[in-house]
Motif scaffolding. Structure first.
Motif, mmCIF file in Angstrom:
data_model
loop_
_atom_site.group_PDB
_atom_site.id
_atom_site.type_symbol
_atom_site.label_atom_id
_atom_site.label_comp_id
_atom_site.label_asym_id
_atom_site.label_seq_id
_atom_site.Cartn_x
_atom_site.Cartn_y
_atom_site.Cartn_z
ATOM 1 N N SER A 280 0.820 -1.217 0.000
ATOM 2 C CA SER A 280 0.000 0.000 0.000
ATOM 3 C C SER A 280 0.854 1.268 0.000
ATOM 4 C CB SER A 280 -0.911 0.014 1.241
ATOM 5 O OG SER A 280 -1.702 -1.148 1.326
ATOM 6 N N THR A 281 2.100 1.135 -0.413
ATOM 7 C CA THR A 281 3.033 2.261 -0.343
ATOM 8 C C THR A 281 2.488 3.518 -1.007
ATOM 9 O OG1 THR A 281 4.971 0.813 -0.238
ATOM 10 C CG2 THR A 281 5.322 3.070 -0.999
ATOM 11 N N GLY A 282 1.999 3.400 -2.216
ATOM 12 C CA GLY A 282 1.535 4.559 -2.960
ATOM 13 C C GLY A 282 0.402 5.292 -2.259
ATOM 14 N N THR A 283 -0.565 4.541 -1.759
ATOM 15 C CA THR A 283 -1.722 5.149 -1.093
ATOM 16 C C THR A 283 -1.321 5.833 0.209
ATOM 17 O OG1 THR A 283 -3.154 3.447 -2.038
ATOM 18 C CG2 THR A 283 -4.023 4.704 -0.181
ATOM 19 N N ILE A 284 -0.478 5.175 0.989
ATOM 20 C CA ILE A 284 -0.059 5.742 2.276
ATOM 21 C C ILE A 284 0.777 7.001 2.060
ATOM 22 C CG2 ILE A 284 1.268 5.307 4.384
ATOM 23 C CD1 ILE A 284 0.505 2.312 4.012
ATOM 24 N N LEU A 285 1.657 6.982 1.087
ATOM 25 C CA LEU A 285 2.454 8.170 0.791
ATOM 26 C C LEU A 285 1.569 9.330 0.347
ATOM 27 C CD1 LEU A 285 5.612 6.768 -1.063
ATOM 28 C CD2 LEU A 285 5.517 7.802 1.212
ATOM 29 N N ARG A 286 0.527 9.036 -0.395
ATOM 30 C CA ARG A 286 -0.386 10.106 -0.831
ATOM 31 C C ARG A 286 -1.081 10.728 0.371
ATOM 32 N NH1 ARG A 286 -5.453 10.027 -0.948
ATOM 33 N NH2 ARG A 286 -5.606 7.740 -0.981
ATOM 34 N N ILE A 287 -1.537 9.896 1.316
ATOM 35 C CA ILE A 287 -2.196 10.433 2.510
ATOM 36 C C ILE A 287 -1.206 11.269 3.317
ATOM 37 C CG2 ILE A 287 -3.315 9.826 4.683
ATOM 38 C CD1 ILE A 287 -4.332 7.275 3.285
ATOM 39 N N PHE A 288 0.009 10.754 3.486
ATOM 40 C CA PHE A 288 1.047 11.510 4.192
ATOM 41 C C PHE A 288 1.282 12.851 3.513
ATOM 42 C CE2 PHE A 288 5.645 12.439 3.711
ATOM 43 C CZ PHE A 288 5.883 12.982 4.963
ATOM 44 N N HIS A 289 1.406 12.847 2.209
ATOM 45 C CA HIS A 289 1.626 14.080 1.455
ATOM 46 C C HIS A 289 0.497 15.074 1.675
ATOM 47 C CE1 HIS A 289 0.548 16.414 -2.189
ATOM 48 N NE2 HIS A 289 1.854 16.688 -2.251
ATOM 49 N N ASP A 290 -0.736 14.599 1.618
ATOM 50 C CA ASP A 290 -1.884 15.499 1.754
ATOM 51 C C ASP A 290 -1.962 16.099 3.159
ATOM 52 O OD1 ASP A 290 -2.428 14.836 -0.844
ATOM 53 O OD2 ASP A 290 -4.142 13.535 -0.387
ATOM 54 N N VAL A 291 -1.663 15.287 4.173
ATOM 55 C CA VAL A 291 -1.683 15.790 5.552
ATOM 56 C C VAL A 291 -0.581 16.828 5.758
ATOM 57 C CG1 VAL A 291 -1.273 15.142 7.963
ATOM 58 C CG2 VAL A 291 -2.766 13.728 6.530
ATOM 59 N N ALA B 14 15.567 3.391 -5.542
ATOM 60 C CA ALA B 14 15.388 4.134 -6.800
ATOM 61 C C ALA B 14 13.909 4.400 -7.069
ATOM 62 C CB ALA B 14 16.013 3.348 -7.948
ATOM 63 N N ALA B 15 13.080 3.367 -6.846
ATOM 64 C CA ALA B 15 11.643 3.541 -7.077
ATOM 65 C C ALA B 15 11.046 4.528 -6.075
ATOM 66 C CB ALA B 15 10.943 2.190 -6.990
ATOM 67 N N MET B 16 11.478 4.459 -4.816
ATOM 68 C CA MET B 16 10.964 5.369 -3.798
ATOM 69 C C MET B 16 11.354 6.809 -4.134
ATOM 70 S SD MET B 16 9.247 5.928 -1.048
ATOM 71 C CE MET B 16 8.972 4.275 -0.397
ATOM 72 N N ARG B 17 12.547 6.995 -4.603
ATOM 73 C CA ARG B 17 12.983 8.348 -4.976
ATOM 74 C C ARG B 17 12.090 8.918 -6.079
ATOM 75 N NH1 ARG B 17 19.109 10.570 -6.119
ATOM 76 N NH2 ARG B 17 18.493 12.680 -6.780
ATOM 77 N N SER B 18 11.804 8.091 -7.058
ATOM 78 C CA SER B 18 10.940 8.547 -8.156
ATOM 79 C C SER B 18 9.554 8.908 -7.650
ATOM 80 C CB SER B 18 10.848 7.458 -9.233
ATOM 81 O OG SER B 18 12.112 7.211 -9.812
ATOM 82 N N MET B 19 9.021 8.102 -6.742
ATOM 83 C CA MET B 19 7.691 8.370 -6.191
ATOM 84 C C MET B 19 7.674 9.691 -5.421
ATOM 85 S SD MET B 19 6.578 4.578 -4.830
ATOM 86 C CE MET B 19 4.998 5.130 -4.248
ATOM 87 N N LEU B 20 8.689 9.920 -4.617
ATOM 88 C CA LEU B 20 8.731 11.140 -3.807
ATOM 89 C C LEU B 20 8.928 12.373 -4.686
ATOM 90 C CD1 LEU B 20 10.878 9.891 -0.783
ATOM 91 C CD2 LEU B 20 8.416 10.302 -0.825
ATOM 92 N N GLU B 21 9.759 12.258 -5.695
ATOM 93 C CA GLU B 21 9.973 13.394 -6.593
ATOM 94 C C GLU B 21 8.679 13.778 -7.296
ATOM 95 O OE1 GLU B 21 14.713 12.837 -7.729
ATOM 96 O OE2 GLU B 21 13.159 11.977 -9.024
ATOM 97 N N ALA B 22 7.918 12.774 -7.719
ATOM 98 C CA ALA B 22 6.648 13.059 -8.392
ATOM 99 C C ALA B 22 5.614 13.592 -7.403
ATOM 100 C CB ALA B 22 6.131 11.791 -9.071
ATOM 101 N N LEU B 23 5.593 13.026 -6.196
ATOM 102 C CA LEU B 23 4.583 13.378 -5.204
ATOM 103 C C LEU B 23 4.735 14.830 -4.736
ATOM 104 C CD1 LEU B 23 2.256 11.886 -3.742
ATOM 105 C CD2 LEU B 23 3.858 11.377 -1.893
ATOM 106 N N PHE B 24 5.967 15.275 -4.559
ATOM 107 C CA PHE B 24 6.195 16.617 -4.013
ATOM 108 C C PHE B 24 6.616 17.637 -5.075
ATOM 109 C CE2 PHE B 24 6.633 13.968 -0.213
ATOM 110 C CZ PHE B 24 5.874 14.691 0.698
ATOM 111 N N ALA B 25 6.425 17.284 -6.328
ATOM 112 C CA ALA B 25 6.852 18.178 -7.407
ATOM 113 C C ALA B 25 6.148 19.526 -7.371
ATOM 114 C CB ALA B 25 6.621 17.499 -8.763
ATOM 115 N N ASP B 26 4.897 19.548 -6.891
ATOM 116 C CA ASP B 26 4.131 20.802 -6.914
ATOM 117 C C ASP B 26 4.113 21.515 -5.566
ATOM 118 O OD1 ASP B 26 2.635 18.964 -5.568
ATOM 119 O OD2 ASP B 26 0.738 19.399 -6.581
#
Length: 475
Positions: A137-148, A237-249
Motif C-alpha cells: 500500500s506504499t503509494g496510497t499511504i504516501l499520498r495520505i502523508f503528502h496530503d496531511v 530508486a523507485a521510492m525516490r521517483s515516487m517522492l519526486e513526483a509526489l512533491f513536485a508541486d
C-alpha cells in the motif's frame, strides 16, 4: 561372583571415588568476553528533492512493511508567551483536522482499512509526521502523508475538541505526584518566564484561534525546513521517483527558521515543597542545569552519574535503598540534550516520615563523588554499562536511520557516537572526580519535594530554606 563380593567391590569403588578430588566449579569471575565488535552502520541513500526537502532512504526487506518520519525544524519553544500550547494544538489538529479533500475521520477509516497509520506530534525542538503500513500500500499511504503534510484544513470542530481535551489535562495535572515533581523541577531550573520552564494555563488556550494554527503551520512547514526518512521494503530508486513526483508541486518558500531560544539561567538552589495531603510517600527530584551532547566533559559525566545513580550497584541505590531502607527506587541521570543544556536529576521516592533523611543522604552521596576518586571496580562497571548499551542504538533500521537523521538535524558529525564511544573508554577515575568537582556543586541543587509535610519525621528546613509551590490552577 557372590553377592557379598559384588557389594564389597561396589563399596571399594565408591570409597575410591569419594576420595578423588572434586573438579573445581568455575565462577562467573572466570568468564572472559571478547571485545565488542565495531558496529557497522548501513549507509542510507541521501538526496535533496528539487523543492529543498532532504531525504534519507534505507532498504530493509526482512518484512513487507515500510515506515517513514518527517522532521520539521520547529518546536514548542517557539510558542508565543500569550498563546502557550499553540504548537501542540496545531500538530494534533494537523492530522485530526483532515485535508482539503477529506476529513480526519475519513482519513482514519481509510488508514484502518489499510492497516496503516499517519500521525503528527510536536516536541520541544522538533515536530514530526510519521507513517507506516504494508509495502503493498506504499503509494496510497504516501499520498495520505503528502496530503496531511502539505494541505491540512484545521477544521474548527477538531480544534475545539483538542483544546477541550487540553483544558481537561490542565485540570488533572496535579493528580500524579511524580509528574508534579518533574514539571516543577524544570520550572525551577530553567525559570518560569521562558519556554523551557513555563506552564500552559487555561488563559493561554482561551486565546488560541484557528488563524493562529494556520500561521504557525505556514511559518515552519515548508520543504527546505523538513527532513524525510523512509525505511523498509522498497527499492530506493523507485521510492525516490515516487517522492519526486509526489512533491513536485509543493514549492512553498519561507525565511530560514531562527535558532531556538538560548538557555540563560543562573542556579536556583533551595528546597521547594508542593504540599499534597492525599499521599503517603514523598516524591522528590533534585536537579541543576546539565549540559549538551557536544560538551567535552559529557563522556566523563555520563560515566560518573552512572556510578552515582544507575542500577542496583549504584551508590544511591546501595546506600539509600539497600543500607538505609529509605527508598524503593532512586536514580540519577546527567541530562544532556542535542542543542541546549538538559537537567542533571536525582529522582526518588520515600516514606513521608523519612523525607528529610532520604534527601540529605542523596546530597551526601553527591558530595562524596566530589571528594574522593571512585574505585577501579566502579569505574569499570560503569564504563562497561555505557559501552555495552551501544549495540541497542543500532539494533533496528528505524533506530539507525533515526539517529543519523537526528545528527543531521542538529548539526552533529556522522561519527559522533563512535567518537563518544572512544572517549567513554578513555575515562579515568581522575576524570570522574574532576567533572563532579567542576560541574556538580550540591550547594546549587534545586530540590522539589511533593508530599504531606504533616507526616514528615523531620522538617524539611533541616535540608534548607523551604519555599512552597503554589499548585493552584488559574482559571
Amino acid at each position: 561372583m557372590t553377592r557379598h563380593h559384588l557389594l564389597l567391590t561396589f563399596a571399594l569403588a565408591g570409597a575410591a571415588f569419594s576420595q578423588a578430588p572434586a573438579p573445581a566449579i568455575p565462577t562467573y569471575r572466570d568468564l572472559k568476553y571478547p571485545p565488542l565488535r565495531q558496529i557497522k552502520i548501513p549507509e542510507p541513500v541521501t538526496f535533496t528533492l528539487p523543492n529543498g526537502m532532504k531525504v534519507f532512504l534505507l532498504e530493509d526487506h526482512e518484512l513487507p512493511v515500510f515506515n517513514g518520519l518527517a522532521l520539521v525544524r520547529t518546536g514548542n519553544l517557539f510558542d508565543p508567551p500569550d498563546k502557550r500550547g499553540v504548537s501542540s494544538i496545531m500538530a494534533d489538529v494537523l492530522r485530526s483536522g483532515g485535508t482539503r479533500a477529506k476529513t480526519g475521520d475519513q482519513i482514519d477509516e481509510e488508514l484502518e482499512n489499510l492497516a496503516a497509520a499517519v500521525e503528527s506530534s510536536m516536541g520541544e525542538t522538533n515536530a514530526s509526521i510519521s507513517f507506516s503500513g504494508l509495502s503493498e500500500s506504499t503509494g496510497t499511504i504516501l499520498r495520505i502523508f503528502h496530503d496531511v503534510l502539505t494541505g491540512p484544513e484545521f477544521r474548527q470542530e477538531k480544534i475545539d475538541l483538542t483544546i477541550t481535551q487540553t483544558h481537561s489535562g490542565i485540570d488533572r495535572r496535579n493528580d500524579e505526584p511524580q509528574g508534579i515533581a518533574e514539571r516543577e523541577i524544570a520550572s525551577v531550573v530553567y525559570g518560569r518566564d521562558n519556554s523551557y520552564g513555563w506552564t500552559v494555563e487555561h488563559q493561554h488556550l482561551a486565546r488560541i484561534q484557528r488563524e493562529d494554527l494556520q500561521a504557525f503551520y505556514r511559518r515552519y512547514y515548508f520543504p527546505k525546513n523538513i527532513q524525510l526518512a523512509v525505511y523498509g521494503d522498497f527499492s530506493a530508486a523507485a521510492m525516490r521517483s515516487m517522492l519526486e513526483a509526489l512533491f513536485a508541486d509543493w514549492n512553498v518558500e519561507q525565511p530560514a527558521v531562527p535558532p531556538f531560544p538560548a538557555v540563560n539561567v543562573k542556579p536556583a538552589p533551595g528546597v521547594f515543597l508542593a504540599e499534597k495531603s492525599d499521599v503517603t510517600q514523598t516524591f522528590f527530584t533534585m536537579g541543576m542545569l546539565g549540559g549538551t551532547l557536544r560538551d567535552p566533559d559529557y563522556p566523563a559525566l555520563e560515566v560518573a552519574t552512572n556510578i552515582l545513580g544507575s542500577g542496583f550497584t549504584s551508590r544511591l541505590m546501595s546506600r539509600i535503598r539497600t543500607k538505609m531502607g529509605l527508598a524503593y527506587s532512586i536514580g540519577a541521570g546527567w541530562g544532556a540534550a542535542y542543542d541546549h543544556p538538559g537537567i542533571f536529576r536525582i529522582v526518588g521516592s520515600t516514606k513521608s516520615a523519612s523525607t528529610a533523611d532520604a534527601v540529605l543522604a542523596a546530597r551526601t552521596e553527591v558530595e562524596k563523588m566530589r571528594t574522593t576518586e571512585v574505585t577501579e571496580q566502579e569505574l569499570r562497571t560503569a564504563k562497561d554499562t555505557v559501552l555495552n548499551s551501544f549495540v541497542f542504538f543500532f539494533d533496528s533500521p528505524s533506530k539507525t536511520l533515526s539517529r543519523l537523521m537526528n545528527y543531521e538535524y542538529y548539526g552533529y558529525p556522522k561519527d559522533f557516537l563512535f567518537e563518544y564511544q572512544k572517549k567513554v573508554a578513555a575515562v579515568t577515575r581522575a576524570d570522574v572526580l574532576r567533572v563532579f568537582r567542576e560541574r556538580v556543586n550540591p550547594a546549587n541543587l534545586s530540590i522539589v519535594a511533593v508530599g504531606n509535610p504533616q507526616n514528615f519525621g523531620k522538617p524539611l528546613t533541616g535540608v534548607g530554606k523551604v519555599e512552597k509551590i503554589d499548585l493552584s490552577i488559574p482559571k
